[in-house]
Design a protein around this motif. Structure first.
Motif, PDB file in Angstrom:
ATOM      1  N   VAL A   1       0.837  -1.202   0.000  1.00  0.00           N
ATOM      2  CA  VAL A   1       0.000   0.000   0.000  1.00  0.00           C
ATOM      3  C   VAL A   1       0.874   1.255   0.000  1.00  0.00           C
ATOM      4  CG1 VAL A   1      -1.624   1.336   1.387  1.00  0.00           C
ATOM      5  CG2 VAL A   1      -1.993  -1.109   1.048  1.00  0.00           C
ATOM      6  N   MET A   2       1.985   1.220   0.759  1.00  0.00           N
ATOM      7  CA  MET A   2       2.905   2.353   0.735  1.00  0.00           C
ATOM      8  C   MET A   2       3.484   2.548  -0.659  1.00  0.00           C
ATOM      9  SD  MET A   2       5.048   2.029   4.274  1.00  0.00           S
ATOM     10  CE  MET A   2       4.466   0.855   5.471  1.00  0.00           C
TER      11      MET A   2
ATOM     12  N   ASN B   1       2.594  -6.530  -2.837  1.00  0.00           N
ATOM     13  CA  ASN B   1       1.376  -6.584  -3.644  1.00  0.00           C
ATOM     14  C   ASN B   1       0.287  -5.744  -2.981  1.00  0.00           C
ATOM     15  OD1 ASN B   1      -0.831  -7.175  -5.223  1.00  0.00           O
ATOM     16  ND2 ASN B   1      -1.050  -9.281  -4.457  1.00  0.00           N
ATOM     17  N   PRO B   2      -0.060  -4.568  -3.544  1.00  0.00           N
ATOM     18  CA  PRO B   2      -1.051  -3.705  -2.877  1.00  0.00           C
ATOM     19  C   PRO B   2      -2.467  -4.266  -2.937  1.00  0.00           C
ATOM     20  CG  PRO B   2      -0.448  -2.795  -5.004  1.00  0.00           C
ATOM     21  CD  PRO B   2       0.467  -3.960  -4.766  1.00  0.00           C
ATOM     22  N   PHE B   3      -2.698  -5.243  -3.820  1.00  0.00           N
ATOM     23  CA  PHE B   3      -4.048  -5.791  -3.975  1.00  0.00           C
ATOM     24  C   PHE B   3      -4.256  -7.062  -3.165  1.00  0.00           C
ATOM     25  CE2 PHE B   3      -2.837  -3.622  -7.918  1.00  0.00           C
ATOM     26  CZ  PHE B   3      -3.834  -2.674  -7.992  1.00  0.00           C
ATOM     27  N   GLY B   4      -3.269  -7.417  -2.353  1.00  0.00           N
ATOM     28  CA  GLY B   4      -3.340  -8.675  -1.621  1.00  0.00           C
ATOM     29  C   GLY B   4      -4.509  -8.766  -0.658  1.00  0.00           C
TER      30      GLY B   4
ATOM     31  N   ALA C   1     -11.360  -2.947  -1.341  1.00  0.00           N
ATOM     32  CA  ALA C   1     -11.904  -2.034  -0.333  1.00  0.00           C
ATOM     33  C   ALA C   1     -10.832  -1.651   0.688  1.00  0.00           C
ATOM     34  CB  ALA C   1     -13.093  -2.683   0.376  1.00  0.00           C
ATOM     35  N   ALA C   2     -10.042  -2.628   1.117  1.00  0.00           N
ATOM     36  CA  ALA C   2      -8.982  -2.343   2.071  1.00  0.00           C
ATOM     37  C   ALA C   2      -7.916  -1.450   1.452  1.00  0.00           C
ATOM     38  CB  ALA C   2      -8.354  -3.657   2.556  1.00  0.00           C
ATOM     39  N   LEU C   3      -7.668  -1.651   0.153  1.00  0.00           N
ATOM     40  CA  LEU C   3      -6.671  -0.832  -0.531  1.00  0.00           C
ATOM     41  C   LEU C   3      -7.077   0.631  -0.536  1.00  0.00           C
ATOM     42  CD1 LEU C   3      -4.179  -0.400  -2.314  1.00  0.00           C
ATOM     43  CD2 LEU C   3      -5.581  -1.026  -4.293  1.00  0.00           C
ATOM     44  N   THR C   4      -8.351   0.896  -0.759  1.00  0.00           N
ATOM     45  CA  THR C   4      -8.827   2.284  -0.786  1.00  0.00           C
ATOM     46  C   THR C   4      -8.547   2.988   0.536  1.00  0.00           C
ATOM     47  OG1 THR C   4     -10.592   1.711  -2.334  1.00  0.00           O
ATOM     48  CG2 THR C   4     -10.835   3.759  -1.105  1.00  0.00           C
ATOM     49  N   GLY C   5      -8.906   2.349   1.633  1.00  0.00           N
ATOM     50  CA  GLY C   5      -8.655   2.946   2.946  1.00  0.00           C
ATOM     51  C   GLY C   5      -7.180   3.127   3.216  1.00  0.00           C
TER      52      GLY C   5
END
Length: 502
Positions: free
Chosen positions: A61-62, A210-213, A217-221
């Motif tokens: 995510v970072m 992996n940001p989509f792991g 919805a969690a990625l957006t936050g």
């Protein structure tokens, strides 16, 4: 590209002494850009909540949050090449999209400083007291708030005394901060592989990138929190009139700031998640000290004061550098007649915008003290409202870049991708995050205080209030002095260019 309308002309009385040209170099600007983001504090405040959302994929995510920041940094670079104005977004958006959009962009920058300066100084005081074992002082609201006001005043005085002094202090603070953070990360990673972690360690893996792991919805936050982690690097560009090679150096400093931040965040992110595991971090997501105070003791033992000082110096440095964008933007707006002219005053000896700097500090102190009387959670809610202002003026800058260079985008793939598509994509991502933020903040349960203001979450109410006040002030000043609104797009008053070069 060259300055439109660049030429010599008489300066107004408030512009007789311009900002001090060539006061600092590229490396100083880079350090200021880094310190403005307050890396150690940002990690302490945001890493836990990100882990609570996405677990081991926090480094991913970072990494994903870095993408829109890099694209907007490119927009800052190319817009600064054509207009070296300390007002940055205010000046550029005015030239590209007109005075109304430009004024609102400038207002957003100024208000971010007002919202965050008090909180940063408070964190610096709190972690500094903890580092020296003065826990009782840190727990006393009157002592902490009094010291916080003193820190803001001291940092403001340094900003007024001179850009060189500010830069030298920033050099010391960033060295201390980076050293402490790297020492923490190295020890944590060593103990992971040595099997001596005192918590539930997890061996780091590249799959964490992996940001989509964890799902969309969690990625957006997580991205909403990630944007806050990177915010502030553009302070280097706000010093463009005071940096050597002003057409390119400030923009390059901004871009390199985001890259260095990415490396720092990923290194510490891997170390912290690997050493502590996701359960500990998620359970303590709401406690800043739990990550960089409790965890510091677990990793460093008796040397935990090093990590506490890292957060302290991080917040202290950012307190000073956050004053820069707000004060320089107010200066730029005032000399274009978009704000009262006394805000454009330059100190005749120090060649810094003394009046606007003290005004920013005074309003920030007032905001900090008033909001603290409501509750500590109200201060956290005001920080959450920052994401709205940040996404707004970053996105506005990205769009302004493409609009300003629109006639040159098809001259080659470089222009099309780096000046057109990149900034627009970055702006689009931030607009999407802005919309998502509004939806999230509309629910009072998602706020730090958990209370409802007018049926909405306090952060959204604060954001709306700031926007409405901005519109009212803009309309009032438009009636009071309409000269700024009569500017033609793409044209800079020759007198202003002359004043900036003095």
């Amino acid at each position: 590209m060259s300055h439109d309308g660049a030429g010599d002309g008489p300066a107004t009385p408030t512009q007789e002494a311009g900002l001090k040209a060539n006061a600092i170099g590229f490396l100083d600007a880079l350090v200021i850009g880094l310190n403005s983001t307050s890396p150690a504090y940002s990690l302490a405040a945001v890493l836990g909540p990100i882990v609570a959302l996405v677990g081991i994929y926090a480094p991913g995510v970072m990494l994903a949050s870095f993408v829109p920041m890099l694209l907007i940094a490119a927009a800052f670079y190319y817009l600064n090449k054509v207009d070296q104005d300390c007002g940055t977004t205010f000046s550029w958006v005015t030239r590209a999209m007109g005075p109304w959009a430009g004024w609102l962009g400038g207002w957003a920058i100024a208000m971010t400083g007002v919202l965050v300066i008090g909180s940063l100084a408070d964190v610096a005081v709190n972690f500094g007291l903890l580092a020296f074992g003065l826990d009782d002082w840190a727990a006393n609201a009157w002592i902490r708030q009094g010291l916080t006001v003193a820190v803001i005043l001291a940092m403001t005085a340094i900003c007024v005394i001179g850009t060189e002094l500010s830069a030298h202090l920033q050099d010391i603070l960033i060295l201390a901060q980076v050293f402490f953070l790297l020492a923490f990360a190295v020890v944590a990673i060593y103990r992971i592989y040595a099997g001596t972690s005192t918590l539930e360690e997890i061996e780091p893996s590249l799959s964490w990138l992996n940001p989509f792991g964890a799902g969309g919805a969690a990625l957006t936050g997580g991205l909403l929190l990630g944007v806050f982690m990177y915010w502030g690097w553009e302070s280097a560009v706000n010093l463009t009139e005071e940096v050597e090679n002003s057409a390119t150096a400030p923009g390059r400093a901004g871009i390199w700031s985001t890259v260095i931040l990415l490396v720092t965040y990923l290194s510490v992110g891997f170390a912290v998640v690997g050493y502590a595991g996701t359960v500990f971090l998620a359970e303590n997501a709401g406690e800043e000290e739990a990550i960089f105070a409790v965890l510091a003791h677990e990793v460093m033992g008796g040397w935990d004061w090093m990590v506490l000082l890292a957060v302290c110096t991080s917040a202290l440095a950012s307190t000073q550098t956050t004053i820069i964008p707000a004060s320089r933007t107010a200066l730029s707006m005032a000399r274009r007649h978009a704000l009262p002219p006394h805000l454009a005053h330059i100190h005749p000896r120090f060649r810094t915008p003394d009046v606007s700097t003290w005004w920013v500090a005074g309003i920030a102190i007032g905001w900090y003290l008033i909001v603290n009387q409501i509750s500590e959670n109200a201060l956290l809610d005001s920080l959450t409202a920052l994401s709205l202002l940040i996404a707004f003026y970053y996105a506005l800058t990205g769009l302004a870049c493409a609009v300003y260079y629109r006639r040159h985008l098809l001259e080659g793939p470089h222009n099309l991708l780096l000046i057109g598509v990149g900034p627009v994509v970055g702006a689009g991502l931030l607009i999407w995050l802005l919309v998502e933020s509004i939806g999230d903040m509309s629910n009072p349960e998602n706020s730090a205080s958990g209370v409802s203001w007018f049926g909405l979450g306090p952060p959204l109410v604060i954001g709306i209030a700031i926007a409405l006040v901005g519109v009212l002030v803009m309309c009032f000043w438009r009636v009071r002095d309409g000269r700024f609104w009569r500017e033609r797009r793409g044209v800079v008053d020759p007198a202003l260019v002359h004043a900036r070069k003095r």
